[in-house]
Design an enzyme around this catalytic site. Structure first.
Site, PDB file in Angstrom:
ATOM      1  N   LYS A   1      26.294  13.761 -25.869  1.00 59.78           N
ATOM      2  CA  LYS A   1      25.079  14.821 -26.096  1.00 59.78           C
ATOM      3  C   LYS A   1      25.476  15.409 -27.410  1.00 59.78           C
ATOM      4  CE  LYS A   1      22.925  18.882 -24.343  1.00 59.78           C
ATOM      5  NZ  LYS A   1      22.798  19.729 -23.270  1.00 59.78           N
TER       6      LYS A   1
ATOM      7  N   SER B   1      18.256  20.904 -21.594  1.00 60.92           N
ATOM      8  CA  SER B   1      18.123  20.310 -22.851  1.00 60.92           C
ATOM      9  C   SER B   1      18.629  18.990 -23.038  1.00 60.92           C
ATOM     10  CB  SER B   1      18.949  21.363 -23.840  1.00 60.92           C
ATOM     11  OG  SER B   1      20.472  21.296 -23.022  1.00 60.92           O
TER      12      SER B   1
ATOM     13  N   SER C   1      20.848  22.016 -17.519  1.00 64.24           N
ATOM     14  CA  SER C   1      20.676  20.938 -18.581  1.00 64.24           C
ATOM     15  C   SER C   1      21.257  19.712 -18.215  1.00 64.24           C
ATOM     16  CB  SER C   1      21.017  21.562 -19.970  1.00 64.24           C
ATOM     17  OG  SER C   1      20.342  22.546 -20.240  1.00 64.24           O
TER      18      SER C   1
END
Length: 508
Positions: free
Chosen positions: A80, A155, A179
């Site tokens: 990420k 997210s 997330s």
């Protein structure tokens, strides 16, 4: 697509150890897949081709020489783009950090390097992890491999979509209010939020320091356990890091048994507000677990109804403080004012106005207001009191049950753009995941089936430091459901052909 990329990380590790396939072959197969379909999915912000293949070649050389290698050596992984990484840009999905290169590795990245896992690249996210759909990225939305017109969650939608689209067997995410787990739910993948402090946060760009947690994203419960064992453990660079040993998580994922296990159904995390299809899959999972010998009990956590409101005061308050450093002076891009005197305050204003997106600005304003003189006790202070009540609810619930269960998200993936103009509706997607972050307890989302052709996630929560329970019960449910379906849920993902990628590439 080549069948090689459909293998789980655990299976790839076995093939590599047996020298039936090389790490270069495995890594190249995933890079080819990224080249084929990521024009439509937009899971990656940066592809790390040269370094990934170099690491893979080194693994193959070491294995040929008979060296003793880590379990996941040679298995590729995606990262990420909120986790700083030497040699790759780290943008946090924001224009304010466009092209920024970190001078150091996050602790989890050091551990990935030590495990000799090729890093495929950095994945897309809502800007500074602020969002539930990955539509708030400055670099365009990520799309759900199940339906390219729908969101992949947020997210960390990029990491979840990369795993679900077979672009990566494993990924790292961060979970502040869901997330990792919420994207796992809507993409049919597995996502784990470890106990707060169980995985070092050093090198993860902070949004809300008391809530953020790095964790694994994968296609199977065992794969998440294997990755969790790699990245977990104490880190002196993180003052909140636990000193506990990681534990035998993979063993729990291989030998799960729920006979006699008390599974608590959280009354407040189902029913009204949850889609009928989500509730149906949840009820089916309960029956399967009951049939496997688990004891199903109902528990009440009355203060969970206030968790969403408390979270959206605590999180933006911490975010407003953490993001103050992005000022055009010390970090990131610098934008000069077009008129008037050149002062630090005006440079900061121009930089933040141009560099931050609407959602980031909204949360900074909300958090700054909640922390301001005259309002601190009424808002932030009250939210922290609610946080304590949520923690007490968990304590009471775990006195009655070994693990808790709920749907991971109240709905399946919604259409891109459907909730962009309604932030409150967007925030409600995290209603079932937020309590775990407020209390610091671990959680896992495992695929629970389909509702109208879209994935549904089942969430398990365990007491702090009892992450192994999640892998134990998660493995059992995964096995029961795969037996019912005749195979993994992700085997049903629609084929993303090169022609589809070409058609969709202009939309990003």
């Amino acid at each position: 697509m080549t069948e090689l990329i459909r293998n789980s990380a655990a299976r790839l590790a076995e093939l590599l150890a047996a020298k039936e396939v090389s790490s270069v072959e495995v890594t190249q197969a995933h890079l080819d897949r990224i080249a084929e379909v990521d024009g439509s999915v937009n899971a990656f912000l940066h592809v790390n081709t040269e370094e990934a293949l170099a690491v893979a070649a080194d693994v193959d050389k070491a294995r040929a020489a008979g060296e003793d290698l880590p379990v996941l050596a040679g298995v590729p992984i995606a990262i990420k783009d909120l986790i700083v990484t030497v040699g790759q840009p780290t943008t946090a999905g924001s224009k304010i950090l466009e092209g920024w290169m970190s001078p150091y590795d996050a602790t989890v990245i050091k551990k990935i390097r030590a495990a000799k896992m090729p890093m495929l690249g950095k994945t897309n996210l809502d800007e500074f992890a602020m969002g539930s759909s990955t539509e708030h990225s400055a670099y365009g939305p990520t799309r759900n491999p199940w339906d390219l017109d729908r969101i992949p969650g947020g997210s960390g939608g990029g990491s979840a979509a990369a795993v679900a689209a077979f672009e990566a067997p494993l990924a790292l995410g961060t979970d502040t209010g869901g997330s990792i787990r919420q994207p796992a739910s809507v993409t049919g993948s597995v996502g784990v939020k470890p106990t707060y402090g169980g995985v070092s946060r050093y090198g993860a760009i902070a949004m809300a320091s008391s809530l953020d947690q790095i964790g694994p994203v994968s296609r199977t419960v065992l794969d998440s356990a294997l990755l969790h064992e790699v990245i977990g453990g104490h880190d002196p660079h993180d003052s909140t890091s636990l000193t506990d040993p990681v534990g035998a998580l993979a063993e729990a994922a291989r030998n799960g048994d729920v006979r006699g296990l008390r599974i608590g159904v959280v009354r407040e995390l189902q029913g009204e507000g949850y889609d009928a299809g989500v509730q149906e899959r949840f009820d089916e999972s309960l029956e399967l677990l009951r049939g496997a010998g688990a004891e199903i009990v109902e528990v009440s956590c009355p203060n969970f109804r206030y968790a969403l409101g408390a979270y959206y005061l605590i999180m933006p308050s911490e975010a407003s403080s953490n993001l103050a450093k992005f000022d055009g002076v010390r970090y990131g891009q610098r934008v000069l004012p077009t008129d008037g005197p050149l002062t630090i305050e005006r440079v900061m204003g121009a930089t933040r106005a141009a560099g931050f997106g609407d959602e980031v600005k909204r949360r900074i304003i909300l958090g700054t207001y909640a922390l301001s003189a005259g309002y601190y006790d009424a808002y932030y202070g009250s939210a922290q009191k609610v946080r304590t009540l949520v923690q007490r609810d968990f304590d009471a619930a775990f006195a009655q049950a070994d693990v808790l269960i709920s749907p991971t998200a109240p709905t399946t993936a919604f259409k891109l753009g459907e909730k962009l103009d309604d932030p409150l509706a967007m925030y409600l997607n995290d209603v079932a995941t937020i309590p775990a972050n407020l209390a610091g307890v671990p959680g896992i989302s495992v695929p629970g089936g389909l509702a109208d052709g879209l994935p549904v996630g089942i969430q398990f929560l365990a007491p702090a430091r009892e992450d192994a329970r999640l892998y134990r019960v998660g493995h059992v449910l995964e096995s029961l459901l795969e037996e019912k379906w005749g195979g993994p849920l992700l085997a049903q993902v629609p084929d993303l052909s090169a022609s589809t990628a070409e058609t969709m590439s202009g939309a990003n």
